[in-house]
Design an enzyme around this catalytic site. Structure first.
Site, short mmCIF file in Angstrom:
data_model
loop_
_atom_site.label_atom_id
_atom_site.label_comp_id
_atom_site.label_asym_id
_atom_site.label_seq_id
_atom_site.Cartn_x
_atom_site.Cartn_y
_atom_site.Cartn_z
N TYR A 39 -3.19 0.21 1.25
CA TYR A 39 -3.32 -1.09 0.58
C TYR A 39 -2.69 -2.16 1.46
O TYR A 39 -1.59 -1.97 1.98
CB TYR A 39 -2.60 -1.05 -0.77
CG TYR A 39 -2.68 -2.35 -1.56
CD1 TYR A 39 -3.90 -2.78 -2.10
CD2 TYR A 39 -1.56 -3.15 -1.76
CE1 TYR A 39 -3.97 -3.95 -2.83
CE2 TYR A 39 -1.63 -4.33 -2.49
CZ TYR A 39 -2.85 -4.72 -3.02
OH TYR A 39 -2.92 -5.90 -3.74
N ASP A 88 1.33 -2.58 8.89
CA ASP A 88 1.69 -3.15 7.59
C ASP A 88 2.99 -2.51 7.13
O ASP A 88 3.00 -1.39 6.62
CB ASP A 88 0.55 -2.91 6.60
CG ASP A 88 0.85 -3.52 5.24
OD1 ASP A 88 2.00 -3.93 5.00
OD2 ASP A 88 -0.08 -3.58 4.41
N LYS A 113 8.12 -7.79 0.51
CA LYS A 113 8.98 -7.05 -0.42
C LYS A 113 10.47 -7.16 -0.10
O LYS A 113 11.08 -8.16 -0.47
CB LYS A 113 8.48 -5.61 -0.54
CG LYS A 113 7.04 -5.61 -1.10
CD LYS A 113 6.45 -4.34 -1.57
CE LYS A 113 5.14 -4.64 -2.32
NZ LYS A 113 3.98 -3.92 -1.91
C1 LIG Z 1 2.63 -4.73 -1.68
C2 LIG Z 1 1.88 -4.52 -0.44
C3 LIG Z 1 1.08 -5.52 0.11
C4 LIG Z 1 0.80 -6.81 -0.61
O1 LIG Z 1 1.92 -7.58 -0.81
P1 LIG Z 1 1.89 -8.67 -2.00
O2 LIG Z 1 3.19 -9.39 -1.82
O3 LIG Z 1 1.80 -7.89 -3.27
O4 LIG Z 1 0.72 -9.53 -1.77
C5 LIG Z 1 0.52 -5.29 1.34
N1 LIG Z 1 0.71 -4.14 2.00
C6 LIG Z 1 1.45 -3.17 1.50
C7 LIG Z 1 1.66 -1.91 2.28
C8 LIG Z 1 2.05 -3.30 0.25
O5 LIG Z 1 2.74 -2.30 -0.27
#
Ligand SMILES: *Cc1c(COP(=O)(O)O)cnc(C)c1O
Length: 431
Positions: A145, A240, A268
């Site tokens: 994701y 990511d 995060k």
């Molecule tokens: C949470 C998440 C996102 C998206 O971040 P948001 O602040 O929710 O838009 C992207 N990549 C990874 C791996 C994530 O866990």
């Protein structure tokens, strides 16, 4: 028996004005059933719902709450900042300080742009990669994701996987066709994608430890080989680290695997629970961004000073020696206990763990990619989830979301969780 009258009443009220009653889909508990907790406050390893019930929390705001909730030093930083104003639309010393901290911690980060969400970080990283290479396609892994931008809602993990909507409606086919997908942990599949279109792929985007199909760790050598393959074909690497950054070590997790990305996404933890994320990477790529370069990106609340202050205070605490050893020990203790609980209840399952990130998969013996994760038993998981909740343990309401252990989870909380899991597994297989 837990009384959750207020959560039920709030759910009914929310349904009338908020689609699905929630502002992010997994919060609605569709996969597990029942009314979600309406959280009134959170402190340390605990969340308290509107009915006053206390739960040991493994959602951790889906990643940011690595110190536990409302850590006094972060609270003090935020309270110190708020009277100075909370958004200026101008550069700040705080933002420079955070950019420097991130660059000091991550060797492949030369420049940083702060944004407000991981989704934005991903959109921007992809735009830079396309501009830098002049190529249109992006290669991602099934079940990973990268936020909810149009291009990334193809075989997406997290809530999209939970709700069996990995390919969202509303994304034009022409755009989705530019997102190529390979199974995680399969170098052969990645190679086939490059072979099929050797000059199309601008970037490979990946989670160094996948944490949005449940936790799935890379098999030995996979990331390093994938990185070399991408670079050999002239594609950039977008790592990511929105979940893994500062979660598995002080800095980026990709370094654990010997991978140096061209661009990184952070989020995060770096906002300490406030809205904050970043796209970062090599200077020559980051300088493609406006105003230096031709790639446009902007944000009214980007680099919000209250968020930045929360992030800085969080990183200062994480930088203390011993932090990640403690997190790893806590994760290991919980994983050992859950594994023993599986065996004692004679339930097929497995515990996948990386440091303080873990997933207890039920109904499958091993998971190394999304296809295997999808074979987990959702009914068994939802019974387990309900049994844990009744015992005061708040798990992520989906088999495909990681459990987040924080520095505030002490032996007492971890052992109470293990005891509850042993009882809950026995109950879940019986019913
Ligand atoms: C949470 C998440 C996102 C998206 O971040 P948001 O602040 O929710 O838009 C992207 N990549 C990874 C791996 C994530 O866990």
């Amino acid at each position: 028996m837990l009384l959750r009258k207020k959560s039920a009443a709030l759910m009914a009220r929310a349904q009338k004005k908020i689609p699905g009653a929630v502002n992010s889909p997994v919060r609605a508990w569709n996969a597990v059933g029942g009314d979600p907790l309406f959280v009134a406050r959170a402190q340390g390893p605990f969340v308290f719902d509107s009915d006053g019930n206390r739960f040991i929390d493994y959602v951790g705001s889906y990643g940011p709450a690595i110190l536990g909730h409302a850590h006094p030093a972060v609270v003090a930083g935020v309270i110190d900042q708020v009277p100075r104003g909370f958004s200026y639309g101008a550069p700040t010393e705080l933002a420079v300080e955070l950019a420097e901290m991130l660059a000091d911690a991550i060797p492949s980060v030369e420049k940083v742009r702060l944004v407000s969400s991981g989704t934005e970080a991903g959109m921007t990283a992809i735009r830079i990669a396309r501009a830098a290479t002049g190529r249109p396609a992006i290669l991602k892994f099934d079940g990973c994701y990268h936020g909810h931008s149009d291009s990334m809602l193809v075989r997406a993990g997290s809530g999209a996987m939970t709700l069996a909507l990995p390919d969202s409606a509303g994304v034009p086919e022409a755009l989705a066709a530019l997102t190529r997908v390979a199974p995680y942990n399969s170098l052969a599949a990645l190679e086939a994608c490059f072979k099929a279109a050797p000059h199309d792929i601008a970037a490979v985007i990946f989670e160094p430890v996948a944490a949005n199909m449940g936790v799935v760790t890379p098999v030995a050598g996979f990331l390093k080989d994938a990185a070399a393959l991408a670079h050999r074909h002239g594609a950039l690497l977008i790592c990511d680290e929105v979940i893994t950054g500062f979660r598995l070590r002080f800095g980026a997790a990709c370094e654990l695997f010997g991978v140096a990305p061209d661009l990184l996404m952070l989020g995060k933890i770096i906002g300490g629970g406030m809205p904050l994320a970043a796209v970062a990477g090599r200077a020559h790529l980051m300088d493609l961004l406006a105003p230096n370069g031709p790639v446009y990106q902007a944000g009214t609340l980007s680099g919000n000073p209250v968020s930045v202050r929360a992030g800085i205070e969080t990183l200062k605490l994480l930088r203390e020696p011993g932090t990640y050893e403690r997190l790893d020990e806590a994760g290991a203790r919980l994983a050992r206990g859950l594994t023993a609980a599986l065996a004692a209840a004679h339930v097929t399952g497995c515990v996948n763990r990386a440091g303080s990130l873990l997933t207890l998969f039920l109904g499958v013996g091993a998971v190394i990619d999304a296809e295997q994760a999808r074979r987990a038993d959702p009914k068994l998981f939802s019974r387990f989830f309900a049994a844990m909740l009744a015992r005061g343990i708040y798990l992520p309401p989906s088999q495909f979301e990681a459990m987040f252990v924080s520095l505030a989870h002490g032996p007492a909380e971890l052992d109470a969780t293990i005891k509850a899991a042993a009882e809950s597994l026995a109950e879940a297989v019986r019913s």
